[in-house]
Design an enzyme around this catalytic site. Structure first.
Site: not given
Ligand code: DGL
Length: 268
Positions: A9-10, A41-42, A73-75, A154, A187-188
């Site tokens: 994940d990020s 990442y978003g 991570c969804n992104t 975070e 996931t956050h």
């Molecule tokens: N946890 C990541 C997700 O599921 C993204 C968090 C991010 O923006 O870095 O999308």
């Protein structure tokens, strides 16, 4: 097969998935990679997130010998899943956090109007919409980008006045009125799941990628004959940059100090 499972994940969000996997598959060794140097990442382009995801996946497979990789991570799943699945087809199974959620929603007849909260990049990718509408054409879909939640989490803001105010502000958005289910498409967000559930008074079904993804992974490992016979080594936690937030959340999840190793795979 006694090889580790890679998860990335990020940042800290994927720990929610790792934790669920350890619960469902306690004999498996996990190697977690948090790309904290490139977080979030978003807000990044699809090309850049795909580039990071490919580098991490290559590292987990070639350098760490992982037998499966979970994109926690969804992104990253929306930007890179199909690409990585095709690259490693027949070599190593790649698991996204999006497709198992889509399957769970498609199988649930009580859901007619589903909301999605996620990062800007996941919403802009249209991946959830496309996959949902292909499998369940009558479903109503209400997406909402909630970009402040990742930095908030975070920074350790959960279960307090600030997280309460921000979550309420987002969920009161007109776009999400009348939904009967909500996908926590990052996931956050699982870290604030309880606060989201409280907002709805338990009246809206929440879908996240913890147990759904852990069970999907278990099925894939069983099918491919990849389950471990016995656990040989402890989990490893690698970070592209050390952050106190990661250390704190890891402590919260595991109930004790976690050994974090800084690993800069881009400059080696
Ligand atoms: N946890 C990541 C997700 O599921 C993204 C968090 C991010 O923006 O870095 O999308």
């Amino acid at each position: 097969m006694n090889a580790p499972i890679g998860i990335f994940d990020s940042g800290i969000g994927g720990l929610t998935v790792a934790n669920a996997i350890s619960g469902v598959l306690p004999r498996e060794q996990l190697i977690y990679f948090g790309d904290t140097a490139h977080l979030p990442y978003g807000d990044k382009s699809k090309e850049l997130v795909r580039h990071y995801s490919e580098k991490i996946t290559d590292y987990l497979i070639h350098d760490k010998g992982c037998k499966a990789v979970v994109i926690a991570c969804n992104t990253a799943s929306s930007a890179a899943y199909e690409f990585l699945r095709d690259k490693y087809r027949g070599v190593v199974p790649i698991i996204s956090v999006i497709d198992p959620i889509i399957e769970a929603i498609v199988e649930d007849d009580t859901i007619h109007h589903v909301g999605l909260i996620a990062t800007k990049a996941t919403i802009a990718s249209g991946v959830y919409q496309e996959k949902l509408q292909r499998r369940k054409p009558d479903i109503r879909y209400a997406p909402l980008a909630t970009p402040l939640l990742v930095p908030m989490i975070e920074e350790g803001f959960h279960n307090n006045n600030i997280s309460h105010a921000l979550i309420h502000n987002y969920l009161q958005n007109e776009a999400l009125s009348h939904i009967d289910a909500l996908i926590l498409g990052c996931t956050h967000y699982i870290i604030v799941r309880k606060e989201i559930d409280e907002f709805y008074g338990g009246q809206v079904k929440l879908f996240d990628s913890t147990h759904i993804v852990a069970n999907k992974l278990k099925k894939i490992l069983e099918k491919e004959g990849l389950l471990s016979e016995g656990r040989l080594k402890n989990d490893e936690f690698l970070l592209s940059d050390y952050t106190e937030a990661f250390a704190k959340t890891a402590r919260m999840f595991y109930g004790h100090e976690i050994k974090l190793v800084r690993k800069d795979i881009w400059n080696e």
